[in-house]
Design a protein around this motif. Structure first.
Motif, short mmCIF file in Angstrom:
data_model
loop_
_atom_site.label_atom_id
_atom_site.label_comp_id
_atom_site.label_asym_id
_atom_site.label_seq_id
_atom_site.Cartn_x
_atom_site.Cartn_y
_atom_site.Cartn_z
N UNK A 269 48.20 44.95 33.23
CA UNK A 269 47.41 44.58 34.41
C UNK A 269 47.90 45.28 35.66
N UNK A 270 47.04 45.25 36.66
CA UNK A 270 47.37 45.76 37.98
C UNK A 270 47.21 44.64 38.99
N UNK A 271 47.68 44.88 40.21
CA UNK A 271 47.54 43.93 41.32
C UNK A 271 48.14 42.57 40.99
N UNK A 272 49.28 42.56 40.33
CA UNK A 272 49.96 41.33 39.96
C UNK A 272 51.11 41.06 40.93
N UNK A 273 51.62 39.84 40.90
CA UNK A 273 52.74 39.45 41.76
C UNK A 273 53.95 39.14 40.89
N UNK A 274 55.12 39.15 41.51
CA UNK A 274 56.35 38.91 40.77
C UNK A 274 57.34 38.05 41.52
N UNK A 285 49.24 36.34 37.78
CA UNK A 285 48.02 36.88 38.33
C UNK A 285 47.80 38.32 37.93
N UNK A 286 46.86 38.96 38.59
CA UNK A 286 46.57 40.36 38.33
C UNK A 286 45.18 40.57 37.77
N UNK A 287 44.82 41.80 37.62
CA UNK A 287 43.52 42.20 37.13
C UNK A 287 43.72 43.04 35.87
N UNK A 288 43.11 42.71 34.75
CA UNK A 288 41.97 41.80 34.56
C UNK A 288 42.33 40.40 34.06
N UNK A 289 43.57 39.97 34.11
CA UNK A 289 43.96 38.64 33.59
C UNK A 289 44.49 37.81 34.75
N UNK A 290 43.60 37.31 35.58
CA UNK A 290 43.97 36.77 36.88
C UNK A 290 44.67 35.42 36.82
N UNK A 291 44.67 34.73 35.69
CA UNK A 291 45.37 33.45 35.59
C UNK A 291 46.63 33.55 34.73
N UNK A 292 46.92 34.72 34.21
CA UNK A 292 48.02 34.90 33.26
C UNK A 292 49.39 34.84 33.93
N UNK A 308 46.36 27.76 38.13
CA UNK A 308 45.17 26.94 38.32
C UNK A 308 44.07 27.64 39.11
N UNK A 309 44.48 28.54 40.00
CA UNK A 309 43.52 29.37 40.75
C UNK A 309 43.72 30.83 40.34
N UNK A 310 42.89 31.36 39.46
CA UNK A 310 43.05 32.76 39.06
C UNK A 310 43.00 33.66 40.29
N UNK A 311 43.91 34.63 40.34
CA UNK A 311 43.97 35.47 41.53
C UNK A 311 44.66 36.79 41.23
N UNK A 312 44.37 37.76 42.04
CA UNK A 312 45.15 39.00 42.05
C UNK A 312 45.32 39.45 43.48
#
Length: 463
Positions: A269-274, A285-292, A308-312
């Motif tokens: 994924x891209x646009x994820x947080x750590x 989070x991240x794209x394309x698995x925004x709730x992972x 609980x809130x899918x996001x990237x």
């Protein structure tokens, strides 16, 4: 002279463990037995043979000259002999049967019922998005990022002292959509892009200037980061081009001079947080698995609880078992102000930021986090500080040489002072009234409870 209790003392018979001067002598392990009458002027005999660790059950009287510090465990007893105790800090449960006489002031703490809140901090000097962050709430580092006007990718660094930002040393390579790790005086910046080039470069900050570190093995931007300057973690991101085939799952570990391959993410994924450390990392989070959510153990990643809130394009702070996710977006038209807390297993909803934003910088811990910069969609310079439940202090036993038998004397208002009768209750008072203190449970084993607002219930412990 001080008596320090860090565990268990059972005083039931004579003063067998004091000499003629009332000083404890000799070492022991196990129970400390005596009626307490000889424990006047207790001091540390022989240096390290006192304090004692283990439950304090006092069925006689105990008189101590000097401070008593009780660190953990429980204090039980009639209490009538507890004179000249100052201070009386206690952490845990205190069961006092009978009277307690204290010369000096004591305190108890209770936690508010709130779920934490975001509040405004000092604005950054340069509005920007896609920036890196590191450090703590009161000593944060913000670096790089995208802003207008040209040349867009900024090499600026700013340092936060808990109230305002000041300009630090510029990076050697301007970029945005990078990752960061470390502290204000030992920061790490890696990856990112200076369009159209996606970068491998790493830089290290010493509190005033940046120097070149070891390059990533794989170029990437929109990646996640965690760890420290000498033990960094880079994961996910985009490597070259803009098509989905360029999304990577690879992880790299930094040892202070070079990067080496680690275990791959389960979900590229891209646009994820750590958040977290090199051996206990968290990716969410991240794209394309925004709730992972995934957890790293230093070798491999495993699945964690879903957001609980899918996001990237979100911000992150904290450690693997106590992380905070905030802001981000679910689509270019839906920008979020939400935040969630992670306990190592599941995420729970927390308070919203005042300003919705995506691509912010993040720093700090779960209970003391910092969000700064980002876009919504214009570039932002605003900073917000997250602080979890605040600990409030109330004072009691403020009168000297006064005995309170099964009562709690509370003062803390210039106009109101009251004595509460702490008769045993088997249930919670109904209806609750703000400020009520009560005891519940069996005789000698009950606990003190307090309601600050008439709805939430807090257990009282000695500070």
């Amino acid at each position: 002279m001080a008596l320090e209790l860090t565990g268990s003392i059972d005083i039931t018979t004579g003063a067998a463990f004091t000499d003629q001067d009332g000083r404890y002598s000799g070492s022991f392990s196990g129970s400390f037995v005596g009626d307490g009458s000889g424990l006047t002027g207790v001091s540390v005999g022989g240096g390290s043979d006192f304090p004692y660790t283990g439950s304090a059950i006092i069925s006689g009287s105990l008189e101590v000259e000097g401070p008593v510090t009780i660190i953990s465990g429980s204090l039980r007893g009639q209490g009538s002999g507890l004179t000249e105790v100052n201070p009386f800090p206690y952490e845990g449960q205190a069961d006092i049967i009978g009277a307690l006489k204290v010369d000096g002031a004591g305190e108890f703490n209770y936690l508010s019922s709130s779920n934490g809140a975001w509040s405004a901090g000092g604005d950054m000097n340069f509005a920007r998005t896609g920036l890196g962050g590191a450090g703590t709430q009161n000593a944060a580092l913000a670096f790089e990022g995208y802003s207008n006007p040209s040349p867009y990718q900024r090499a600026y660094t700013e340092e936060y002292n808990g109230s305002s930002w000041s300009v630090g040393g510029d990076l050697n390579t301007a970029r945005d959509e990078l990752a960061g790790a470390g502290t204000q005086n030992a920061g790490l910046a890696f990856g990112g892009q200076d369009p159209p080039v996606i970068l491998t470069s790493t830089e290290e900050y010493n509190g005033s200037s940046w120097s070149i570190g070891g390059a990533l093995n794989i170029c990437r931007c929109y990646l996640g980061g965690a760890g420290t300057q000498n033990a960094g973690l880079a994961f996910g991101g985009q490597c070259g081009g803009t098509t989905p085939t360029c999304i990577v799952s690879c992880t790299e570990e930094y040892n202070g001079s070079s990067w080496s391959a680690g275990g791959s993410l389960l979900c590229a994924r891209i646009r994820l947080a750590g958040a977290g450390t090199q051996n206990a990392g968290l990716a969410f989070g991240g794209n394309p698995v925004a709730s992972c959510t995934e957890e790293y153990n230093g070798v491999s990643w495993e699945q964690g609880g879903a957001l609980p809130t899918p996001k990237y394009n979100a911000g992150g702070a904290g450690i693997q078992n106590a992380a905070l996710a905030f802001a981000g977006w679910t689509s270019p038209t839906v920008i979020l102000a939400t935040s969630e807390k992670y306990n190592g297993t599941t995420w729970s909803t927390s308070q919203n930021l005042a300003t919705a934003r995506m691509c912010p910088g993040g720093a700090g811990q779960q209970n003391t986090a910092l969000a700064f910069g980002g876009s919504s969609p214009g570039f932002r310079s605003c900073t917000e500080e997250y602080n979890a439940d605040t600990c409030y202090r109330k004072h009691f036993y403020t009168q000297q040489n006064t005995v309170y038998a099964d009562q709690l004397y509370v003062s803390g208002s210039s106009t109101v002072e009251a004595v509460f009768n702490l008769a045993n209750r088997t249930d919670t008072p109904s209806p609750l009234t703000a400020g009520t203190v009560w005891q519940s449970g069996s005789a000698g084993a009950g606990c003190l409870y307090f309601t600050p607002d008439g709805s939430s219930i807090c257990k009282i412990s000695f500070a």
